[in-house]
Write a protein that holds these residues in place. Structure first.
Motif, PDB file in Angstrom:
ATOM      1  N   UNK A  41       0.812  -1.223   0.000  1.00  0.00           N
ATOM      2  CA  UNK A  41       0.000   0.000   0.000  1.00  0.00           C
ATOM      3  C   UNK A  41       0.844   1.271   0.000  1.00  0.00           C
ATOM      4  N   UNK A  42       2.107   1.163   0.397  1.00  0.00           N
ATOM      5  CA  UNK A  42       2.950   2.345   0.570  1.00  0.00           C
ATOM      6  C   UNK A  42       3.067   2.776   2.018  1.00  0.00           C
ATOM      7  N   UNK A  43       2.190   2.262   2.903  1.00  0.00           N
ATOM      8  CA  UNK A  43       2.358   2.521   4.329  1.00  0.00           C
ATOM      9  C   UNK A  43       3.575   1.730   4.823  1.00  0.00           C
ATOM     10  N   UNK A  44       4.092   2.083   5.994  1.00  0.00           N
ATOM     11  CA  UNK A  44       5.386   1.530   6.401  1.00  0.00           C
ATOM     12  C   UNK A  44       5.351   0.662   7.671  1.00  0.00           C
ATOM     13  N   UNK A  45       4.167   0.296   8.157  1.00  0.00           N
ATOM     14  CA  UNK A  45       4.111  -0.477   9.403  1.00  0.00           C
ATOM     15  C   UNK A  45       4.801  -1.825   9.270  1.00  0.00           C
ATOM     16  N   UNK A  46       4.525  -2.544   8.203  1.00  0.00           N
ATOM     17  CA  UNK A  46       5.110  -3.880   8.048  1.00  0.00           C
ATOM     18  C   UNK A  46       6.616  -3.789   7.824  1.00  0.00           C
ATOM     19  N   UNK A  47       7.069  -2.751   7.123  1.00  0.00           N
ATOM     20  CA  UNK A  47       8.514  -2.548   6.949  1.00  0.00           C
ATOM     21  C   UNK A  47       9.189  -2.324   8.298  1.00  0.00           C
ATOM     22  N   UNK A  48       8.544  -1.551   9.170  1.00  0.00           N
ATOM     23  CA  UNK A  48       9.087  -1.317  10.503  1.00  0.00           C
ATOM     24  C   UNK A  48       9.137  -2.616  11.296  1.00  0.00           C
ATOM     25  N   UNK A  49       8.034  -3.355  11.279  1.00  0.00           N
ATOM     26  CA  UNK A  49       7.974  -4.602  12.055  1.00  0.00           C
ATOM     27  C   UNK A  49       9.026  -5.584  11.568  1.00  0.00           C
ATOM     28  N   UNK A  50       9.143  -5.752  10.265  1.00  0.00           N
ATOM     29  CA  UNK A  50      10.111  -6.703   9.716  1.00  0.00           C
ATOM     30  C   UNK A  50      11.547  -6.274  10.032  1.00  0.00           C
ATOM     31  N   UNK A  51      11.811  -4.972   9.980  1.00  0.00           N
ATOM     32  CA  UNK A  51      13.160  -4.485  10.278  1.00  0.00           C
ATOM     33  C   UNK A  51      13.540  -4.763  11.726  1.00  0.00           C
ATOM     34  N   UNK A  52      12.614  -4.523  12.643  1.00  0.00           N
ATOM     35  CA  UNK A  52      12.878  -4.777  14.060  1.00  0.00           C
ATOM     36  C   UNK A  52      13.008  -6.281  14.310  1.00  0.00           C
ATOM     37  N   UNK A  53      12.099  -7.038  13.734  1.00  0.00           N
ATOM     38  CA  UNK A  53      12.078  -8.485  13.969  1.00  0.00           C
ATOM     39  C   UNK A  53      13.342  -9.162  13.430  1.00  0.00           C
ATOM     40  N   UNK A  54      13.794  -8.746  12.250  1.00  0.00           N
ATOM     41  CA  UNK A  54      14.924  -9.409  11.598  1.00  0.00           C
ATOM     42  C   UNK A  54      16.228  -8.596  11.670  1.00  0.00           C
ATOM     43  N   UNK A  55      16.193  -7.487  12.407  1.00  0.00           N
ATOM     44  CA  UNK A  55      17.373  -6.633  12.607  1.00  0.00           C
ATOM     45  C   UNK A  55      17.993  -6.227  11.273  1.00  0.00           C
ATOM     46  N   UNK A  56      17.179  -5.570  10.434  1.00  0.00           N
ATOM     47  CA  UNK A  56      17.634  -5.232   9.085  1.00  0.00           C
ATOM     48  C   UNK A  56      18.202  -3.829   8.953  1.00  0.00           C
ATOM     49  N   UNK A  70      12.675  20.332  22.689  1.00  0.00           N
ATOM     50  CA  UNK A  70      12.937  18.912  22.918  1.00  0.00           C
ATOM     51  C   UNK A  70      11.652  18.157  23.194  1.00  0.00           C
ATOM     52  N   UNK A  71      10.704  18.808  23.886  1.00  0.00           N
ATOM     53  CA  UNK A  71       9.436  18.164  24.203  1.00  0.00           C
ATOM     54  C   UNK A  71       8.383  18.512  23.146  1.00  0.00           C
ATOM     55  N   UNK A  72       8.723  18.206  21.899  1.00  0.00           N
ATOM     56  CA  UNK A  72       7.803  18.328  20.772  1.00  0.00           C
ATOM     57  C   UNK A  72       7.728  16.971  20.090  1.00  0.00           C
ATOM     58  N   UNK A  73       6.667  16.759  19.313  1.00  0.00           N
ATOM     59  CA  UNK A  73       6.590  15.591  18.438  1.00  0.00           C
ATOM     60  C   UNK A  73       6.974  16.050  17.040  1.00  0.00           C
ATOM     61  N   UNK A  74       7.977  15.428  16.466  1.00  0.00           N
ATOM     62  CA  UNK A  74       8.478  15.848  15.160  1.00  0.00           C
ATOM     63  C   UNK A  74       8.415  14.674  14.190  1.00  0.00           C
ATOM     64  N   UNK A  75       8.434  15.007  12.904  1.00  0.00           N
ATOM     65  CA  UNK A  75       8.441  13.963  11.879  1.00  0.00           C
ATOM     66  C   UNK A  75       9.750  14.054  11.115  1.00  0.00           C
ATOM     67  N   UNK A  76      10.522  12.981  11.185  1.00  0.00           N
ATOM     68  CA  UNK A  76      11.868  12.917  10.599  1.00  0.00           C
ATOM     69  C   UNK A  76      12.083  11.511  10.043  1.00  0.00           C
ATOM     70  N   UNK A  77      13.119  11.307   9.229  1.00  0.00           N
ATOM     71  CA  UNK A  77      13.465   9.928   8.868  1.00  0.00           C
ATOM     72  C   UNK A  77      13.848   9.152  10.129  1.00  0.00           C
ATOM     73  N   UNK A  78      13.587   7.843  10.103  1.00  0.00           N
ATOM     74  CA  UNK A  78      13.965   7.007  11.244  1.00  0.00           C
ATOM     75  C   UNK A  78      14.622   5.731  10.732  1.00  0.00           C
ATOM     76  N   UNK A  79      15.486   5.175  11.567  1.00  0.00           N
ATOM     77  CA  UNK A  79      16.092   3.870  11.296  1.00  0.00           C
ATOM     78  C   UNK A  79      15.436   2.864  12.236  1.00  0.00           C
ATOM     79  N   UNK A  80      15.009   1.733  11.678  1.00  0.00           N
ATOM     80  CA  UNK A  80      14.416   0.674  12.489  1.00  0.00           C
ATOM     81  C   UNK A  80      15.341  -0.537  12.480  1.00  0.00           C
TER      82      UNK A  80
END
Length: 426
Positions: free
Chosen positions: A303-318, A338-348
């Motif tokens: 779909x282009x959403x990233x939940x499964x990519x995140x889960x697989x990366x954490x599960x398989x340490x990718x 510092x106490x804000x919610x921000x949107x940035x690239x993340x590594x999983x």
């Protein structure tokens, strides 16, 4: 040994978003052997969603174990990942969030993540989120909470301040911004690479590059934008000319944070279209389950959403780079609080979610965004404390609110409408 896990999907009966998650789950084999527990309140809708999930699982060979339950508390036992997409009486209450402020003279664009509507989404959503999270703290304290529900920034901000549960918000807004600039420069979206940082629905594209050559596309964007159809994205383009960077993911979303956002249009959300699309999706599901129709081919594609990519990366340490995630700042963007919610690239990876800092935002852009950070912080405090006094203060510092009298009147009316859902979370 193949790694397996337990995933709990809160809000699995959503006809539209549920399909997106199913597409990602069942177009991948990364989670084979893992258990998906689907949670919903409506028994009939949940049973239908479970039947569809099992059908897609069998058809794709994804190899998941599918379960469903209305008992969300027990579902959390032993879970490693929680996908959250619940919402309270979505369209009815959202429509009131839109209509009531307008009755008192407030001019706004969507009424969902900013302005009075954003406040009331926060007031009624955070108590439900904290119910889930407090139970997670007891039953699965190491689990990752993956949030898709709006208001994204306020949910992540509240959990960053008041919970130790690991949290990331996911949104496809970065791709909407990429598609907008790709259209203007006349390149296919897949050829355009963007890097963005800022707030949810309000990111600053710090880099726009040609994916093949690495060439900076900002000069081309400035050239092409000057003569592009003036009816397309007028607010985003005015901001681009003023600040020198492309901001956000569309005029409706960005406009929620601006006193002048309404200048690009006050159409609001198209509730009639939304209801029609949901009805079509539900009919297609019923037809597929009854054997009257084939499974649409795209239901078995990502779909282009990233939940499964995140889960697989954490599960398989990718060590997977995820283009965009909403996280608690802690100086990832050093010139936002510092106490804000921000949107940035993340590594999983197996250790969790690691925000990637792109450095400070351009000074004027950071100052523009800081206005909204203050609004979000006060709205969260109002919600977690169920404080009408703080809610009024949140309205009075919001640039969308143009009248103190209107703020008090809409607050009284919408507070009564939402009273059933507003409660102290601390």
């Amino acid at each position: 040994m193949t790694a397996v896990t337990k995933i709990v999907f809160l809000g699995a009966t959503s006809a539209s978003f549920g399909i997106s998650i199913f597409r990602d789950l069942f177009s991948s084999h990364d989670l084979a052997g893992s258990t998906l527990v689907m949670v919903g309140r409506n028994v009939e809708r949940l049973a239908r969603a479970e039947r569809l999930a099992k059908l897609l699982n069998d058809k794709s060979g994804a190899g998941l174990k599918i379960e469903s339950t209305t008992d969300w508390r027990s579902a959390l036992d032993g879970a490693a990942f929680i996908i959250h997409s619940t919402v309270i009486d979505r369209n009815r209450l959202w429509k009131l969030d839109w209509e009531v402020p307008r009755k008192y003279g407030i001019r706004h664009t969507l009424g969902e993540n900013g302005g009075p509507g954003g406040l009331f989404f926060t007031l009624r959503t955070l108590p439900v989120v904290f119910d889930f999270v407090r139970e997670m703290e007891r039953r699965c304290p190491q689990a990752l909470f993956i949030n898709f529900s709006n208001p994204e920034s306020r949910i992540v901000l509240a959990l960053g301040q008041y919970s130790r549960i690991r949290t990331v918000g996911l949104c496809h807004g970065i791709f909407m911004a990429r598609d907008a600039v790709a259209a203007i420069v006349g390149l296919p979206s897949e050829q355009v690479e963007v890097w963005g940082a800022g707030l949810n629905h309000f990111q600053c594209l710090t880099q726009i590059r040609d994916r093949a050559t690495g060439a900076d596309l900002y000069p081309l964007l400035r050239e092409k934008e000057r003569n592009y159809d003036p009816k397309v994205s007028p607010l985003s383009r005015n901001l681009f000319r003023a600040f020198g960077y492309w901001l956000g993911c569309g005029d409706g979303h960005v406009g929620e944070y601006m006193a002048y956002g309404w200048e690009a249009g006050e159409g609001g959300y198209n509730f009639e279209w939304d209801e029609g699309e949901r009805a079509k999706t539900e009919k297609t599901i019923d037809d597929v389950l009854a054997g009257r129709a084939e499974i649409p081919w795209w239901w078995l594609t990502p779909s282009g959403e990233r939940a499964v990519a995140v889960i697989a990366a954490v599960l398989h340490d990718r060590k997977q780079l995820i283009e965009s995630g909403v996280v608690y700042n802690q100086k990832t963007i050093p010139n936002l609080p510092a106490n804000a919610a921000v949107e940035v690239p993340v590594m999983a990876d197996i250790a969790g979610i690691h925000p990637v800092s792109l450095g400070p935002l351009p000074d004027a852009v950071a100052k523009l965004m800081a206005v909204q950070v203050n609004v979000q912080q006060l709205a969260v405090e109002a919600a977690v404390r169920a404080s009408k006094e703080l809610a009024l203060q949140a309205l009075l510092i919001d640039p969308v609110v143009n009248s103190a009298d209107a703020a008090r009147q809409l607050l009284d009316e919408l507070w009564e409408i939402n009273r059933l859902y507003i409660r102290n979370c601390l």
